[in-house]
Design an enzyme around this catalytic site. Structure first.
Site, PDB file in Angstrom:
ATOM      1  N   ARG A 238      -5.121  12.858  86.908  1.00 42.05           N
ATOM      2  CA  ARG A 238      -5.409  13.498  86.135  1.00 42.05           C
ATOM      3  C   ARG A 238      -7.222  12.247  86.505  1.00 42.05           C
ATOM      4  O   ARG A 238      -6.913  10.509  86.149  1.00 42.05           O
ATOM      5  CB  ARG A 238      -4.917  12.391  84.731  1.00 42.05           C
ATOM      6  CG  ARG A 238      -3.806  13.364  83.868  1.00 42.05           C
ATOM      7  CD  ARG A 238      -4.608  15.133  83.285  1.00 42.05           C
ATOM      8  NE  ARG A 238      -3.395  15.898  83.465  1.00 42.05           N
ATOM      9  CZ  ARG A 238      -3.053  16.825  84.029  1.00 42.05           C
ATOM     10  NH1 ARG A 238      -3.595  17.503  85.033  1.00 42.05           N
ATOM     11  NH2 ARG A 238      -2.317  17.928  83.508  1.00 42.05           N
ATOM     12  N   GLU A 267     -13.112  15.951  80.911  1.00 43.77           N
ATOM     13  CA  GLU A 267     -13.431  16.924  80.878  1.00 43.77           C
ATOM     14  C   GLU A 267     -13.652  18.312  80.198  1.00 43.77           C
ATOM     15  O   GLU A 267     -13.261  18.002  79.070  1.00 43.77           O
ATOM     16  CB  GLU A 267     -12.410  17.832  81.554  1.00 43.77           C
ATOM     17  CG  GLU A 267     -11.662  17.023  83.316  1.00 43.77           C
ATOM     18  CD  GLU A 267     -10.335  17.874  83.808  1.00 43.77           C
ATOM     19  OE1 GLU A 267     -10.036  18.631  83.298  1.00 43.77           O
ATOM     20  OE2 GLU A 267     -10.167  16.725  84.179  1.00 43.77           O
ATOM     21  N   HIS A 285     -10.857  21.385  88.392  1.00 48.32           N
ATOM     22  CA  HIS A 285      -9.571  21.141  87.821  1.00 48.32           C
ATOM     23  C   HIS A 285      -8.817  22.210  88.346  1.00 48.32           C
ATOM     24  O   HIS A 285      -8.282  23.247  87.181  1.00 48.32           O
ATOM     25  CB  HIS A 285      -9.306  21.096  85.877  1.00 48.32           C
ATOM     26  CG  HIS A 285      -8.275  20.059  85.838  1.00 48.32           C
ATOM     27  ND1 HIS A 285      -7.650  19.363  84.580  1.00 48.32           N
ATOM     28  CD2 HIS A 285      -6.791  20.514  86.739  1.00 48.32           C
ATOM     29  CE1 HIS A 285      -6.434  19.234  84.861  1.00 48.32           C
ATOM     30  NE2 HIS A 285      -5.996  19.641  85.603  1.00 48.32           N
TER      31      HIS A 285
END
Ligand code: GLV
Ligand code: GLV
Length: 329
Positions: A238, A267, A285
């Site tokens: 993360r 993000e 991602h």
């Protein structure tokens, strides 16, 4: 019972069909995400919802959904869900572990190899037409085989990284809140060390921890300053585990050799300056994003929803402490 699917194009053929066989499914008709306002409106009368990692499931949302019994997060990570708030309201939360392990480790491994061997930079060079002569000294890259891998977090994905490292004859160090059982250490050939040792000795530092208060900015300026100047950082966990601004500084000043990132602090925004650097690989991602994995995520999401809403304990419940006070279907 009513189930909300906030995102129409969740892959996995089984997901919407599978839920539709059992529940009254309300699917966002648009191919976009629901706005926050829409989400707060649509959730008011549902018994279950499927959430995505970019959706915030917090007290405000839970408070407008008095019938909500389960949130099935379509991801292994569930830092987007305020689990304590869910537990306090009797709401079960589930995730999709196991099925994402190999795909995520495969991708982290691809990032490691790509950044070490300059795959992205040299692809750009080759297709730009700049390549005129084969030169043995050009693009001298790092070694992978026989080097030291530092795995931060020896959970399912961290262990899958260790398995891959064995094929590259790497020495594997790991750090975690506590050592793994000896049988696992022996099977994987890994050595437990403190974080300082890992940072100082690893040629590749790869992050596989969940995001929580203890791991937020685990890799900050101080941590980066302990790494070898020849070392690389890989992050497919993360984004907020890394202080992205400190990383930009470390990459810019060549304090470390490079980084390869699948995840970011905010993000889809990138820290200022990150995209201008040539010693970092940036992908959007994609850890769990393989065809088979997405199918399996859909299947276990349906399974978690179905079992939760028929009064059972779903297999991937992340807050078992909710059970005595769960909202019953
Ligand atoms: C992806 O990031 C996941 O948590 O499954
Ligand atoms: C490289 O292509 C080699 O043959 O060594």
């Amino acid at each position: 019972m009513k189930v909300l699917v906030t995102y129409r194009d969740i892959p996995g053929k089984g997901l919407i069909d599978g839920l539709g066989q059992r529940f009254d499914v309300r699917v966002n008709p648009s191919s976009d995400y629901m706005s926050r306002e829409q989400l707060l409106r649509e959730v008011v009368d549902v018994d279950g919802m499927v959430s995505l990692l970019s959706e915030r499931i917090d007290a405000e949302l839970l408070d407008v959904a008095p019938a909500l019994k389960v949130v099935t997060n379509y991801a292994v990570g569930y830092n987007n869900v305020d689990v304590a708030a869910a537990t306090a309201r009797g709401v079960m939360v589930t995730n999709t572990p196991d099925v994402v392990t190999d795909a995520t480790a495969d991708l982290a491994w691809a990032l490691l190899m790509a950044v070490a061997r300059d795959v992205v930079v040299t692809d750009r060079y080759t297709r730009s037409g700049k390549w005129k002569l084969w030169r043995p000294e050009a693009f001298m890259a790092a070694d992978i085989t026989g080097t030291t891998l530092g795995i931060v977090g020896l959970g399912r994905i961290g262990q899958a990284m260790a398995k891959r490292a064995a094929g590259f004859d790497m020495r594997v160090l790991y750090s975690d809140v506590s050592p793994a059982p000896t049988a696992i250490e022996q099977r994987l050939g890994v050595t437990f060390v403190d974080m300082d040792t890992l940072l100082r000795e690893a040629d590749f530092v790869t992050l596989h921890v969940a995001l929580n208060d203890a791991t937020y900015h685990l890799i900050d300026e101080t941590a980066l300053s302990k790494m070898k100047s020849s070392a690389y950082l890989i992050n497919a966990s993360r984004g907020p585990v890394v202080d992205e601004r400190a990383l930009v500084n470390a990459l810019r000043s060549r304090r470390i050799a490079g980084a390869a990132l699948d995840v970011y602090e905010n993000e889809p925004r990138l820290a200022e300056g990150l995209a201008e650097l040539d010693n970092v690989i940036l992908i959007p991602h994609l850890g769990a994003n393989s065809r088979r994995t997405r199918e399996r995520m859909a299947v276990i999401t349906v399974e978690n929803m179905t079992i939760a809403l028929s009064g059972g304990v779903p297999p991937n419940l992340v807050n078992p402490e909710v059970l005595p006070n769960r909202r019953v279907p």
